[in-house]
Enzyme design. Structure first.
Site, PDB file in Angstrom:
ATOM      1  N   TYR A 201      76.222  13.656  10.033  1.00  0.00           N
ATOM      2  CA  TYR A 201      74.755  14.281  10.289  1.00  0.00           C
ATOM      3  C   TYR A 201      74.031  13.148   9.617  1.00  0.00           C
ATOM      4  CZ  TYR A 201      76.208  18.234  12.587  1.00  0.00           C
ATOM      5  OH  TYR A 201      76.790  19.062  13.628  1.00  0.00           O
TER       6      TYR A 201
ATOM      7  N   VAL B  19      69.023  18.768  18.959  1.00  0.00           N
ATOM      8  CA  VAL B  19      68.428  19.296  17.605  1.00  0.00           C
ATOM      9  C   VAL B  19      67.604  18.164  17.261  1.00  0.00           C
ATOM     10  CG1 VAL B  19      70.545  20.149  17.065  1.00  0.00           C
ATOM     11  CG2 VAL B  19      70.707  17.842  16.770  1.00  0.00           C
TER      12      VAL B  19
ATOM     13  N   HIS C 297      69.998  25.208  18.886  1.00  0.00           N
ATOM     14  CA  HIS C 297      71.041  24.410  18.117  1.00  0.00           C
ATOM     15  C   HIS C 297      70.720  24.024  16.698  1.00  0.00           C
ATOM     16  CE1 HIS C 297      73.393  24.370  22.095  1.00  0.00           C
ATOM     17  NE2 HIS C 297      73.411  25.447  21.651  1.00  0.00           N
TER      18      HIS C 297
END
Length: 229
Positions: free
Chosen positions: A54, A89, A105
């Site tokens: 991420y 996102v 999400h």
């Protein structure tokens, strides 16, 4: 009163800003299946790997800019009462000026407490590390809905879809549920538009299909919406 325009956006919107989608990755990130870095099980087994995945996504976002499609959607607020429901996102819709965006999400620029999901923080930089904690002392995790987790915002999204006077699908193949189910809550017979090179079929009998990528498709959409405003 302005008509309510609801836009469901997906990865195709962000792709044209240079952000990689799971499809772009071919289902793999480095040697890992994406589900191995985007699931609760992955977080339990190897949180450092999940954070690194991420962080890379977030670093990409820090360098990305909204594209003409994002800006065109924001400009539609001049004509319509616009709600964007996004599977993405990133915050490129917000950066472009859209004032109401619901993220199904999660949000890449945010982190949340592993002890209290109500403790959500906006990150000031792209890196989230082991040892970064919430005010209760618990590790922070990405504020993302992972594979296998419930989608908390879906009930609100359903209500928004039910209120639509015009519904648009942009840059999504409608393959991910429950987001793909939103089209089933739209009032039958209202104007509906689908923007995607693959033209995923929807249950609106008179839906208009615009077989283009998001940026070009949104420009075509604007000309069609002008007569509906």
């Amino acid at each position: 009163m302005k008509k309510k325009l609801v836009i469901l956006s997906g990865a195709g919107m962000s792709q044209e800003s240079g952000l990689k989608t799971f499809r772009d990755m071919g289902g793999l990130w480095e040697q890992y299946d994406v589900t191995q870095v985007a699931s609760p099980e992955a977080w339990q087994q190897n949180p450092e790997l999940v954070l690194r995945f991420y962080n890379e996504r977030r670093k990409q976002l820090w360098e990305a800019k909204p594209n003409a499609g994002h800006r065109a959607i924001a400009e539609l607020e001049k004509w319509f009462d616009v709600d964007v429901i996004t599977q993405n996102v990133d915050d490129l819709h917000e950066q472009a000026g859209s004032s109401r965006v619901l993220h199904l999400h999660g949000e890449l620029r945010k982190a949340r407490s592993t002890a209290d999901p109500n403790l959500v923080y906006t990150l000031q930089h792209w890196e989230l590390k082991l040892g970064d904690t919430c005010e209760k002392g618990s590790q922070l995790r990405p504020h993302i809905v992972w594979f296998g987790e419930p989608v908390p915002a879906i009930e609100k999204a359903i209500r928004i879809a039910q209120e639509a006077d015009i519904f648009v699908v942009a840059g999504t193949s409608l393959a991910v549920y429950p987001a793909a189910s939103l089209i089933h809550f739209v009032t039958p017979g209202i104007p509906a538009f689908v923007i995607d090179p693959d033209s995923p079929k929807v249950n609106q009998k008179d839906a208009v299909y615009i077989q283009e990528k998001a940026v070009k498709g949104i420009e075509i959409l604007k000309s069609k919406l002008e007569i509906l405003k």
